[in-house]
Design an enzyme around this catalytic site. Structure first.
Site, PDB file in Angstrom:
ATOM      1  N   TYR A 102      -5.251  12.530  20.497  1.00 27.70           N
ATOM      2  CA  TYR A 102      -6.539  11.958  20.119  1.00 27.70           C
ATOM      3  C   TYR A 102      -7.058  11.034  21.213  1.00 27.70           C
ATOM      4  O   TYR A 102      -6.304  10.544  22.058  1.00 27.70           O
ATOM      5  CB  TYR A 102      -6.474  11.243  18.770  1.00 27.70           C
ATOM      6  N   LYS A 236      -1.697  -6.995   2.303  1.00 26.97           N
ATOM      7  CA  LYS A 236      -2.231  -7.573   3.534  1.00 26.97           C
ATOM      8  C   LYS A 236      -3.702  -7.908   3.324  1.00 26.97           C
ATOM      9  O   LYS A 236      -4.473  -7.056   2.896  1.00 26.97           O
ATOM     10  CB  LYS A 236      -2.036  -6.600   4.696  1.00 26.97           C
ATOM     11  N   ALA A 242      -1.315 -12.759   3.967  1.00 30.23           N
ATOM     12  CA  ALA A 242      -0.647 -11.717   3.197  1.00 30.23           C
ATOM     13  C   ALA A 242       0.066 -12.351   2.011  1.00 30.23           C
ATOM     14  O   ALA A 242       0.521 -13.494   2.077  1.00 30.23           O
ATOM     15  CB  ALA A 242       0.354 -10.952   4.062  1.00 30.23           C
ATOM     16  N   ASP A 274       1.023  -1.772  11.913  1.00 30.57           N
ATOM     17  CA  ASP A 274       2.361  -1.236  12.164  1.00 30.57           C
ATOM     18  C   ASP A 274       3.304  -2.349  12.621  1.00 30.57           C
ATOM     19  O   ASP A 274       4.464  -2.401  12.210  1.00 30.57           O
ATOM     20  CB  ASP A 274       2.318  -0.137  13.216  1.00 30.57           C
TER      21      ASP A 274
END
Length: 354
Positions: A102, A236, A242, A274
């Site tokens: 991508y 989150k 969070a 991530d």
């Protein structure tokens, strides 16, 4: 290692196994529309492999399990992910399907100007299934980390994710990052994304979900009410921080812990989700209190936000532990910018700033 068979070589147990599609990503050499960018730099991208790479760089043993084409891009992915110290021995090579790639613009993903062009339809990863992957290798970690991207790729990938999130004795701790990508589900034809992801999340032990992707619900408490099954749910909340809901042993009642996000001088708003999951999992493996797990998530996210690409060098473990142990006032004063993971003194100076 074969393209189809489900053979196993009884792999060693590692801290974390991450299953999912990794792709070669092309990053623009300058800001602007994809139509105007003259050249691109090659990198790697993939939610699950990102988590494996960050955890490996932080000193954990990790294994990435995926499926790539028998092509040059597949070679690059396996070599690049392996260079982080990730075990890639269970990655399957598919001679009939290509590795996904991508292109993206340099702008913030949250803005309308951001463009991403995916070339992943019919990719090798979309052929992941119960029959084409080594389930022993996938289950060979203390933690199995999955995301909602994989089940969106194909009906076979959905079937594999259902198998791995089914509650059964002896399975590893299952971590699931909802990662709802509406564009992937729009033409999927094998289920309605939000409903499928909610069902899969119910089978996990630890769930990460962004408040903005949580089925149109308002606030962390509403998310927990809709998703009571996981022992630990992390909602989150972007710049707000969070919130974790952790079911305490014996009582069945939740302990609720919220930690505000850090002040960060953002270089590129990519890879933070991530990295947050990797930081939280790292602290979980080390049996840190939930409050410190959330702080380690924020610190790893800050490392990603202060570099141009998806992957950043994490702070040294003792450096991160020291920052995660700050009192609330010092945590609130902390401001992190480019290079902070290497500049321990600079971080101390920011903590001391009144």
């Amino acid at each position: 290692m074969t393209a189809t068979g489900r053979t196993s070589t009884a792999p060693d147990v590692v801290d974390v196994v991450a299953l999912g599609e990794s792709m070669v990503t092309f990053l623009p050499s300058r800001p602007g529309r994809l139509a105007d960018v003259p050249s691109f730099d090659r990198a790697i991208g993939g939610a699950e492999s990102n988590v494996a790479c960050v955890l490996a760089a932080a000193g954990h043993s990790t294994r990435w399990v995926g499926r790539v084409g028998a092509d040059g891009f597949g070679d690059h992915l396996v070599e690049a992910i392996g260079a982080y110290g990730v075990d890639v021995s269970a990655v399957r090579r598919d001679p009939a399907r290509p590795t996904g790639i991508y292109f993206r613009t340099a702008g913030d993903r949250a803005t309308d100007a951001h463009e991403v062009a995916y070339y992943r339809a019919g990719s090798a990863a979309s052929a992941m299934s119960v029959d084409t992957m080594d389930l022993d290798a996938i289950r060979s970690g203390r933690v199995l980390h999955l995301s909602g991207i994989t089940p969106a790729l194909s009906a076979d990938c959905l079937g594999l994710t259902r198998e791995l999130t089914a509650r059964r004795p002896g399975r590893p701790l299952v971590s699931f990052d909802v990662n709802h990508r509406p564009g992937l589900w729009r033409d999927a034809g094998h289920g309605h994304g939000p409903e499928v992801l909610l069902d899969l999340a119910r089978g996990a032990d630890l769930v990460f979900v962004g408040e903005d992707e949580a089925w149109g619900l308002g606030g962390p408490e509403a998310v927990r009410a809709a998703l009571p099954e996981p022992e630990l749910l992390v909602v989150k909340q972007g710049a707000s921080g969070a919130t974790a809901f952790h079911r305490t042993a014996g009582s069945g009642a939740d302990e609720v812990t919220s930690v505000p996000a850090l002040t960060v001088d953002v270089v590129a708003a990519v890879g933070a989700g991530d990295a947050f999951a990797a930081g939280f999992l790292s602290a979980t493996l080390r049996e840190k209190p939930v409050r410190e797990r959330l702080r380690h998530g924020h610190l790893m996210a800050a490392a990603a936000l202060t570099v141009p690409g998806d992957l950043a060098t994490p702070p040294a473990r003792d450096h991160a532990d020291r920052l995660a142990a700050l009192d609330d006032a010092a945590w609130g004063r902390l401001r992190l910018g480019p290079g902070w993971t290497q500049d321990v003194r600079g971080a101390d100076e920011e903590v001391r700033t009144p």
